[in-house]
Structures are given as structure tokens and as C-alpha cells.
Design a protein around this motif. Sequence first.
Motif, PDB file in Angstrom:
ATOM      1  N   ALA A  62      18.943  24.753  38.664  1.00 22.89           N
ATOM      2  CA  ALA A  62      19.566  25.297  39.871  1.00 22.89           C
ATOM      3  C   ALA A  62      19.712  24.211  40.938  1.00 22.89           C
ATOM      4  N   LYS A  63      18.712  23.366  41.025  1.00 20.72           N
ATOM      5  CA  LYS A  63      18.775  22.283  42.007  1.00 20.72           C
ATOM      6  C   LYS A  63      19.926  21.336  41.702  1.00 20.72           C
ATOM      7  N   GLU A  64      20.083  20.985  40.441  1.00 21.82           N
ATOM      8  CA  GLU A  64      21.154  20.068  40.073  1.00 21.82           C
ATOM      9  C   GLU A  64      22.515  20.717  40.241  1.00 21.82           C
ATOM     10  N   VAL A  65      22.621  22.019  39.928  1.00 21.14           N
ATOM     11  CA  VAL A  65      23.893  22.721  40.148  1.00 21.14           C
ATOM     12  C   VAL A  65      24.247  22.700  41.620  1.00 21.14           C
ATOM     13  N   GLY A  66      23.274  22.958  42.485  1.00 23.23           N
ATOM     14  CA  GLY A  66      23.537  22.954  43.924  1.00 23.23           C
ATOM     15  C   GLY A  66      23.933  21.594  44.437  1.00 23.23           C
ATOM     16  N   GLY A  81      28.915  20.494  49.857  1.00 20.13           N
ATOM     17  CA  GLY A  81      28.053  20.973  50.928  1.00 20.13           C
ATOM     18  C   GLY A  81      26.572  20.955  50.593  1.00 20.13           C
ATOM     19  N   ASN A  82      26.206  20.576  49.374  1.00 16.54           N
ATOM     20  CA  ASN A  82      24.799  20.478  48.958  1.00 16.54           C
ATOM     21  C   ASN A  82      24.035  21.772  49.238  1.00 16.54           C
ATOM     22  N   HIS A  83      24.221  22.736  48.344  1.00 15.89           N
ATOM     23  CA  HIS A  83      23.546  24.028  48.473  1.00 15.89           C
ATOM     24  C   HIS A  83      22.401  24.165  47.469  1.00 15.89           C
ATOM     25  N   TYR A 105      21.623  36.537  49.518  1.00 18.40           N
ATOM     26  CA  TYR A 105      22.586  35.441  49.690  1.00 18.40           C
ATOM     27  C   TYR A 105      23.090  35.375  51.126  1.00 18.40           C
ATOM     28  N   LEU A 106      23.438  36.521  51.698  1.00 16.39           N
ATOM     29  CA  LEU A 106      23.943  36.534  53.076  1.00 16.39           C
ATOM     30  C   LEU A 106      22.884  36.042  54.061  1.00 16.39           C
ATOM     31  N   LEU A 107      21.625  36.467  53.871  1.00 17.43           N
ATOM     32  CA  LEU A 107      20.555  36.015  54.760  1.00 17.43           C
ATOM     33  C   LEU A 107      20.304  34.519  54.617  1.00 17.43           C
ATOM     34  N   MET A 108      20.413  34.007  53.409  1.00 19.84           N
ATOM     35  CA  MET A 108      20.235  32.571  53.210  1.00 19.84           C
ATOM     36  C   MET A 108      21.325  31.776  53.924  1.00 19.84           C
ATOM     37  N   ARG A 109      22.512  32.299  53.887  1.00 21.23           N
ATOM     38  CA  ARG A 109      23.602  31.619  54.597  1.00 21.23           C
ATOM     39  C   ARG A 109      23.379  31.658  56.109  1.00 21.23           C
ATOM     40  N   LEU A 110      22.783  32.779  56.589  1.00 20.61           N
ATOM     41  CA  LEU A 110      22.539  32.905  58.019  1.00 20.61           C
ATOM     42  C   LEU A 110      21.496  31.910  58.518  1.00 20.61           C
ATOM     43  N   ILE A 111      20.517  31.567  57.678  1.00 22.86           N
ATOM     44  CA  ILE A 111      19.488  30.623  58.119  1.00 22.86           C
ATOM     45  C   ILE A 111      19.885  29.179  57.820  1.00 22.86           C
ATOM     46  N   GLY A 112      21.120  28.980  57.341  1.00 22.85           N
ATOM     47  CA  GLY A 112      21.642  27.626  57.194  1.00 22.85           C
ATOM     48  C   GLY A 112      21.511  27.004  55.837  1.00 22.85           C
ATOM     49  N   LEU A 113      21.226  27.777  54.801  1.00 29.02           N
ATOM     50  CA  LEU A 113      21.130  27.205  53.451  1.00 29.02           C
ATOM     51  C   LEU A 113      22.502  27.123  52.799  1.00 29.02           C
TER      52      LEU A 113
END
Length: 851
Positions: free
Chosen positions: A767-771, A776-778, A843-851
Motif C-alpha cells: 500500500a505504501k508503494e502504491v501510494g 500527490g504522494n498518498h 476515506y473522506l475523513l482522511m482527506r479532511l485531515i490532509g492525507l
Amino acid sequence: MKFSSSLKFNAVPEWWDDYIAYDALKKHVYELEKRQVGLQPYRDVDLEAGEQAPLVANGSSSTDDEFKPLLDREITKISAFYERKERELLAEAAELEELVEKEDELGPLNQNRYTDDLDDDDDDEDDDETDSRAGTRSPEARRRRLSLSQSGHLDDSLASLPPMSAAQERASHRAASASFSPTRSPAPRRKRPDRSWASRLKDSIVSIGSAEHGPDSVGDTTWTSSSNYAWDTRLLFRRRITNLYVSVSSLKSYVEINYSGFRKILKKYDKVTDSQLKDRYLHDVVDESRPFTQSSRDTLDHTLADLQNLYAKCVCRGDAEAARRELRLHQREHIAWERDTVWRTMINQARRGGDDGVGHPTIVADEKPSAVVSVGKLQVSKKMIAAAISVLVGLVLLNVQVVEGVAANRCLAILVFSTIMWATEAIPLFVTSMLVPLLLITLRVIRDPEDESRLSPPAATKYVFSVMFSPTIMLLIGGFTIASALSKTSIDRLLITRVLSLAGSRPSTVLLAFMGVSCFASMWISNVAAPTLCFTLIKPILRTLPGKTAFAPCLIMGIALAANIGGQSSPISSPQNLIAIGEMDPQLDWGKWFTVAIPVSVVSILLIWLLLLASYRPARHPDGESELEIKPVRAARESFTLQQWWVTFVCLATIGLWCVEHSIESWVGDMGVIALLPVVAFFGTGVLKKDDFEQFAWTIVFLAMGGIALGKGVTSSGLLEVLDELIRDLVEGLSLYTVVLVLSPVVLVISTFISHTIASVLLVPIAKEVGNNLPGNHANLLIFITGLICSTGMGMPVSGFPNQTAANQEDELGQLYLSNMDFLKNGVPASIIATLVVSTIGYLLMRLIGL
């Protein structure tokens, strides 16, 4: 173990004052020694007690004359107690035999009375008497038992919970209560009349008729029929025979322990005072006392044998071996209940190989032997075959160039070999983890980061071992420390029972309350200990439920599923969360983790709760005409002690520092350093002892260390670069959310069938390598999602320790509450629901905290 400790550990709590006063006698022995010879400079060590005794001492009759009255007083006390208990138990056994005979003679009449009594609501019997016959302890006994638990000798984590009352007993099983009174005071023992040959012939004919015509035939008996009356009657007899068997066994143990006490104290007395009292006193006094005579021991043995025969007849359809096995199992469970804390039970299971911490059970002591396959004359187990396949695949990959680079190719062989070993559990999971650094070093997989040359074994050893013990491992040990302190000081039980006491008696509310408590407990004492604690708390509720109710399996399933969800709620609730945090760059602080994980867990719990209500309809009474009412949980009445306040303060302070770790990073360096605070605070102040530290689930620690070593090996060997190219081709052109939707079901399927921890070890680096390959390095977002979904794999009975524990729960007749179909109908949909919640709301909450 010293005998004084053994005595406290094995004594029946309610009988504590009636055991030999071993410590007082031992102190008197040393007083006699001082008065006899004074304090001499030359002293030897008493190997038994770990205390000093003189090398030379002159015994005298004066010391014997002073010590023998003390022994005589103990003999008198023990004999009086034994005779009283023996009369009570033998009278109860005789009464029980008479009740069985009466049931044999009046079975059909009792059947009619049972039918007539279904609408009888007469509850005017003496509740106090019933409670005493049902085993209710007096408040004084319960307080004494609790005080012993707090001093470290005995455990009574649920002493404050009330036993089932007489009214609830009659409401649940009024049927059989109409035919006989299993709770009345024992009658004087009467000689059991010899049964005539005609009566025995009648029983034989009835038994043959039952076998020929089936369980519902005319010739059937109460002990073989499948009617509701027969079921309730067998249940009541089962309870009473079991309780009486445990009591008689406890009395037998009482005799053996006290005899050992006299032998030990006399041996110590002779050694310290240079006397020869032991043999004379044992032969002339102890052996001639009523409790220690051979006739008394034979009486107890015969009573136990009679109870086994009654149990075989009333419960096991005449199977004497099954009766013996079940009664001994009940006796062992009773001893475990008296001795162990929930945390100690969980740790002992883990140390025996019972669980990998948060994933699947491995090899437990009582596990059935693995399946054996015959190859000619050889008997080969499936685990041996799995290990052979793992080794064969690893050797093939070592000798075949699959990827470019020697180090990368060897690392791929290690990765595949370890994956197969972990998935098949051919050997314990932590042992496979310990193979990882061994293979990484001996196969020279680790490369120099500067010139990419392979490191020598000495240099690779320093590198691998330096990364294995990381701040993540220290965070895991800190979590174990907090969990152990909460359990040992009973804070978890006090808080949980107080919350559950507010749930009321409605089935839906009680179910939601237990699910919430199970989830919350999993956040802080791990999802291994939390379900064990909750399943203990629901036993009083399950005992009061009518037969064939849907609420029992619903409640057990709800607790297990909620405990799995709790495994994602805090960073220390499961190793997969710590592995995920360890791979993040920068690491996520606790505040952001809670911002995502807690809402996701709450929504998942509520949706799974609705699923269980729709699937089981637990509010319906088995009669179909009324609504089920649940016995409320009584809150623990103890107030917080100073020690409990100290533990609470340290835990809250540690969690608060973890939440703001990024703000104080220049002071503390890492969350692993903060984890040292509870270790120092609890072990330094004596809240936890050395034994508690030794009983930590070190298999989980080594499992995580092996996973970290493998991850570093994949990175250092260059294998990650090869995988990077493959992954880049797979995700090219896909949006971030599309990758989330593809990754989520893959993680769910893998974590359902293998350990949650191992799933995270294998999938988090991917998962880390996929991101990293997405615009945008997610990487942190995909790592976070992977870690959370690893805890949602709960569709099978073996999917995590909570499911395994739930699958083994039995009712009072030894029948499992849950079947595989229960997990397929509820566990699989619950897993899908929880995964969807993570991949949408999470997913939505993770986007809200800047991930």
C-alpha cells in the motif's frame, strides 16, 4: 512455590478461615527457635522456605509441649469443619438420589404437572433458602474473597456481580421446579433402599424400548426424551449434580491440602528445633483424626463415583466416560474461575501458542491433532506438508532468477517462503518471524545504501537487529503495560459493569451496550482480552435466558464483531495499527488517528447492530407471544482506591501525550519514548511486578519484530524497486479513490483467512508503494486504510481471536451457541459493511485531515 503461597492459591475462598493456620504456626516455630538457642552467628539456609535456620540446635520436650497444643487446636478446628461439611454434602447427595428415583417413578405424572404449571406464577417460596442452595455467597464471604484477590492470592474479578436469583431461576425453568424442589434444604440422610429385581428389569425394558422407538417414543424416560419438560429437568439436575460434585471435590482437596500443611509445618519444626515430633504426631494424631482417616477418604471417593453415575444417567444418556470427562471439565473451570484474572488467562493462552495476538489461534494445548495423511507407511500431517512446500518453493526461487539482482531475488524467495509459512501456520507464527532475520543475514540480502554492495554478515547483523527493536515495538510494550495495569487493578471491570448497569432490560439496548463496551475495551486492553472479559460478564445473563432464545447467539456474535472493530479504534489496540503507523512518513499522531478511527468504528458498530437485530430478532420470546426481558447487570459497588486513581492518571497522561506527540517531538523524540512512562510508573511503584512483565505476550512482540525486519529487507535488497515498476504499471491512469476501491476488497479477503497482523505485514508495504506512485504522494492514506481494513476481516470462525473465542462458547448443556452458518450469515455481511465504512466515511475523513 512456597507452601504458604500454594495454600493461598489453592484454598477455597469461603473456607479460608478453616484451613490450617500455616503462617501463624511457622512464625511460632521461629519464636521457639529464638527462645531455644538465641540468635546464633552461624546460620544455614532453609531451602524450602528461603529463610535461615541454625546449624546447631538442641531440641527439648519443652518446645514439643508448647507446640503440640497449637497443632491440636488446628486439628480440632479442621475436624469440626470437615464433619459439618461432610454431613451437609452427604445429605444432599442422598436427597439427590431420592429425587432421581422419584423422577424415574413419576416421570409421566410430572410431565402432566409440568403442562399444568406453565401458567402458574406462584413465586412465594423462600428466596433466601433458594439462594443459599443455589450457591449464593454471603456478603462477608464475597468481601473476604475480594480482599484475597486484591492481595494477589486469589482472583474474583466478578465477585460483585449478583448470582441468579431464585425468582429468575423459577421464571426460566418453572417447568421442572413444579415436579421437584432442587433447592430445598437437605433432608437427613436416609439409607437408600435396595431396588428390587423387578424395578431393575422395568428400567432395562424402558431403556431397550427407548433405543428401539426413538427419543419421543412411549417407553422413553425423562433422561432420554426431547420434550421441553425433559430438557428443563435435565438442566436442573445437571446444575445441581455439577455443583455438588465440585463441592465434594473441594472438600477432598481441603483434606489433602491440610494434611500437606501438617506434614510441612512438622518437618520445619523438627528441622529448626532439632526435634523428632513429625513422625510421632502424624501417626498418632493426624492420621487418626476424622478428616484424614482412610474411611473418610473412601467415603468422599464413593460419593464422587455416585455423582458421576447420576450425571451419566441424568445428562449423558448412560455414557459414564462422557460424564466423567464433563464433570472434571466443570471442576477445572471452577478452579480457573477462582484463581485467574481475565488478563492472566489470555496471556497463558497466548504463551501456549493459543493466539498470535490479534489474528488467528495457532496451536493450543487442547487442540485436536492436525489431520494426518498416509504416505505409504509414513504418517504425515498437513502442517508438515505445508512446511515442506514452503521450503521447496523457497529453494526453487533461490536457484531461479525471477527478478533482477541477486539480493532482490533472494529477498523474494524469503518473502514467498515466509508468506506460505505464515498463511498455513506450519509452525508458530512468531517462529517464522524469527526465521526472517536469520535468512536475511545468512543469505546476504541487506545492501549498503551508498554503493549498493551486499553487506557482510557482521554488518548486516548490526543493521537488522537495530531496526527490529524500533519505537513501534516500544509502543507495543507500552500498550501491554497499560492493558495489564487496567486488568490487574480491576479498573476495566469496574468501568464496564457501571456502564452496563445503565443498559436496562430491553434486548436491543443490552446488545448495543455490550457491543459498545466490547469495542471500547478492545481499544485499551486489546481485542484479545476484551472479548474474554465480556464473555465472562454475560454468563449471569445467559443463565437466566429461556431455552432456545435467539438473544444468546446474537449477543455472543455482537461482542465478537465489536471486538474486531475495536481493533482498529486506537493505535495500541492491535499490532496491525502499530505496523501501519511505523510505515507512515511522517508518522500519524494519535489525535488524527482518533479523528478517523472513532467515527468509523461508531458507524460500523451501529450498522452491525442493526444487521444483528434484523438477522436474529432477539427481542422475541421463544414462546412467540411475549417480549424477552433481560436480567440487568449490577454495577460494581467498590469505590476507586488510591492505586486505581494512580493507574487512571498515568494512563490518561500517556494517552494525552501520544495525542500531541508532534507538538512535543523536540522534547520526546518519538511515541515509543512516551511509552516508557507507564512502564516506569507502574513497575516502579509496585502496581505491576516482575511476573507481570514476564507474562506479556512476547510472541506478538517477536511477530511484529520479524515483520519489521522483512519490510526493511524488501527495501534494502532492491526488491521494492522491482515491485515499484510493476505497481506503477498497474495503477497508471487510476484515480486515488479507484485505487482505494480496488485495494479494499483485496485486503479484506486476505485478512479474513490469515492473521490480521500477518496481513498487515504483507500488505502495508505494498500500500505504501502504491501510494508513492500516485500523484500527490498518498502513501499514508493507503497505509491507514489498509491497517483499518485488516481488522474488519471477521467473516469466519477463525478470523481473529474474538471470533475463535465466540465460536467456543457453550450453553449449560454443552451445546455451542454459534455455528459456522452464524458466521456466514452475519460475519461476512458485517465484514463487508465495515470495509465499506472505511473506504467511504474513513476515506473522506482522511482527506479532511490532509492525507
